[in-house]
Write an enzyme that holds these catalytic residues in place. Structure first.
Site, PDB file in Angstrom:
ATOM      1  N   GLU A 103      21.398   4.398  -5.487  1.00 17.80           N
ATOM      2  CA  GLU A 103      21.330   5.663  -3.718  1.00 17.80           C
ATOM      3  C   GLU A 103      22.534   6.458  -3.842  1.00 17.80           C
ATOM      4  O   GLU A 103      23.793   6.143  -4.620  1.00 17.80           O
ATOM      5  CB  GLU A 103      22.121   4.523  -3.036  1.00 17.80           C
ATOM      6  CG  GLU A 103      21.992   4.990  -1.528  1.00 17.80           C
ATOM      7  CD  GLU A 103      20.861   5.603  -1.200  1.00 17.80           C
ATOM      8  OE1 GLU A 103      20.151   6.523  -1.829  1.00 17.80           O
ATOM      9  OE2 GLU A 103      20.373   4.899   0.009  1.00 17.80           O
ATOM     10  N   ASP A 104      22.388   7.362  -3.381  1.00 14.02           N
ATOM     11  CA  ASP A 104      23.715   8.352  -2.867  1.00 14.02           C
ATOM     12  C   ASP A 104      24.229   8.863  -1.710  1.00 14.02           C
ATOM     13  O   ASP A 104      25.705   8.732  -2.138  1.00 14.02           O
ATOM     14  CB  ASP A 104      22.989   9.739  -2.345  1.00 14.02           C
ATOM     15  CG  ASP A 104      21.492   9.840  -1.191  1.00 14.02           C
ATOM     16  OD1 ASP A 104      21.809   8.104  -0.483  1.00 14.02           O
ATOM     17  OD2 ASP A 104      20.960  10.905  -0.734  1.00 14.02           O
ATOM     18  N   ASP A 107      25.846   4.302   4.058  1.00 16.64           N
ATOM     19  CA  ASP A 107      25.989   5.149   5.385  1.00 16.64           C
ATOM     20  C   ASP A 107      26.277   3.705   6.718  1.00 16.64           C
ATOM     21  O   ASP A 107      27.083   2.739   6.639  1.00 16.64           O
ATOM     22  CB  ASP A 107      25.137   5.688   6.118  1.00 16.64           C
ATOM     23  CG  ASP A 107      25.790   6.886   7.263  1.00 16.64           C
ATOM     24  OD1 ASP A 107      26.689   6.350   7.838  1.00 16.64           O
ATOM     25  OD2 ASP A 107      25.334   7.893   7.876  1.00 16.64           O
ATOM     26  N   PHE A 156      28.837  15.290   8.758  1.00 16.25           N
ATOM     27  CA  PHE A 156      27.360  15.327   7.983  1.00 16.25           C
ATOM     28  C   PHE A 156      27.133  15.858   6.274  1.00 16.25           C
ATOM     29  O   PHE A 156      27.745  17.440   6.782  1.00 16.25           O
ATOM     30  CB  PHE A 156      26.074  15.749   8.424  1.00 16.25           C
ATOM     31  CG  PHE A 156      24.666  15.812   8.135  1.00 16.25           C
ATOM     32  CD1 PHE A 156      24.088  13.943   7.958  1.00 16.25           C
ATOM     33  CD2 PHE A 156      23.801  16.621   7.579  1.00 16.25           C
ATOM     34  CE1 PHE A 156      22.656  13.924   7.558  1.00 16.25           C
ATOM     35  CE2 PHE A 156      22.926  16.667   7.591  1.00 16.25           C
ATOM     36  CZ  PHE A 156      22.616  15.364   6.977  1.00 16.25           C
ATOM     37  N   ARG A 169      19.911  20.533  -1.560  1.00 16.60           N
ATOM     38  CA  ARG A 169      20.041  19.180  -2.680  1.00 16.60           C
ATOM     39  C   ARG A 169      20.323  19.889  -3.409  1.00 16.60           C
ATOM     40  O   ARG A 169      20.291  19.236  -4.847  1.00 16.60           O
ATOM     41  CB  ARG A 169      18.231  18.351  -3.177  1.00 16.60           C
ATOM     42  CG  ARG A 169      17.420  17.384  -1.560  1.00 16.60           C
ATOM     43  CD  ARG A 169      16.901  16.842  -2.309  1.00 16.60           C
ATOM     44  NE  ARG A 169      16.384  16.353  -0.684  1.00 16.60           N
ATOM     45  CZ  ARG A 169      15.779  15.225  -0.147  1.00 16.60           C
ATOM     46  NH1 ARG A 169      17.751  14.795  -0.970  1.00 16.60           N
ATOM     47  NH2 ARG A 169      15.302  14.928   0.550  1.00 16.60           N
TER      48      ARG A 169
END
Ligand code: XMP
Ligand code: MG
Length: 186
Positions: A103-104, A107, A156, A169
């Protein structure tokens, strides 16, 4: 044509730092799975954000790896969690397999909690998680990833797979967007 100005206000993780950290994570995962006597891993990659990370991580992993990608929806809008994480599309085939979730960013924890439970319910023999970024300040549901690339400040971030509205991206580094490009509230 003149080169476009960078959309980033600041670079948090430069490309070279990401590359070396991803190789370290691959080494850690190989060592850990060796100790556990696991030969083949089934990577469950959370698309689209983790695709860049997965491409680099899995190619650095000297193990047989099966690849599956899943799409999860937790964000109602572009940047705010709706509080619900669900799988979009078919469930991955994990029965009896040793799974590595890729997963990136971790959060709120909603996505990984939901996916982890789903994989165990699908009969996975074991589930480990590798996240490139961990943003502890965002947590709404406790989750600890087994392998973390970097601790991310409460901002963010975009780049290296992470997007805002489908953009950025392809940036090779990760950073904070310039103020005028940021989503409302960030
Ligand atoms: P949770 O459920 O842990 O989900 O909140 C993590 C997902 O949320 C997205 N996310 C971000 N995407 N920059 C992004 O581009 C960010 O700073 C960010 N924080 C969370 C991301 O898609 C991840 O899969
Ligand atoms: Mg994502």
């Amino acid at each position: 044509m003149p080169a476009a100005e960078s959309p980033l206000a600041s670079v948090l993780f430069p490309a070279a730092r990401i590359a070396s950290r991803v190789r370290e994570l691959a080494d850690d995962i190989a060592r850990e799975t060796d100790l556990a006597g696991i030969d083949e891993l089934t990577a469950v990659v959370v698309a689209d954000g983790a695709l860049m990370f997965a491409a680099d991580l899995l190619r650095a992993l000297p193990r047989p790896v099966r690849f599956q990608s899943v799409k999860m929806s937790s964000y109602g809008g572009a940047t705010h969690s709706s509080g619900v994480a669900r799988l979009i599309g078919p469930a991955p085939e994990v029965n009896g397999r040793h799974v590595l979730i890729v997963e990136d960013i971790l959060d709120t924890g909603l996505t990984l909690n939901a996916l982890h439970a789903l994989l165990l319910a699908g009969g996975a023999a074991s589930v480990r998680t590798a996240v490139l970024l961990d943003k502890p300040a965002g947590r709404r549901s406790p989750y600890a990833a087994d392998h973390v690339g970097f601790i991310c400040p409460d901002a963010f971030v975009v780049g290296y797979g992470l997007d805002f509205d489908g953009r950025y991206r392809n940036l090779p580094e990760i950073g904070e967007l310039r103020r005028e490009l940021r989503p409302a509230g960030h």
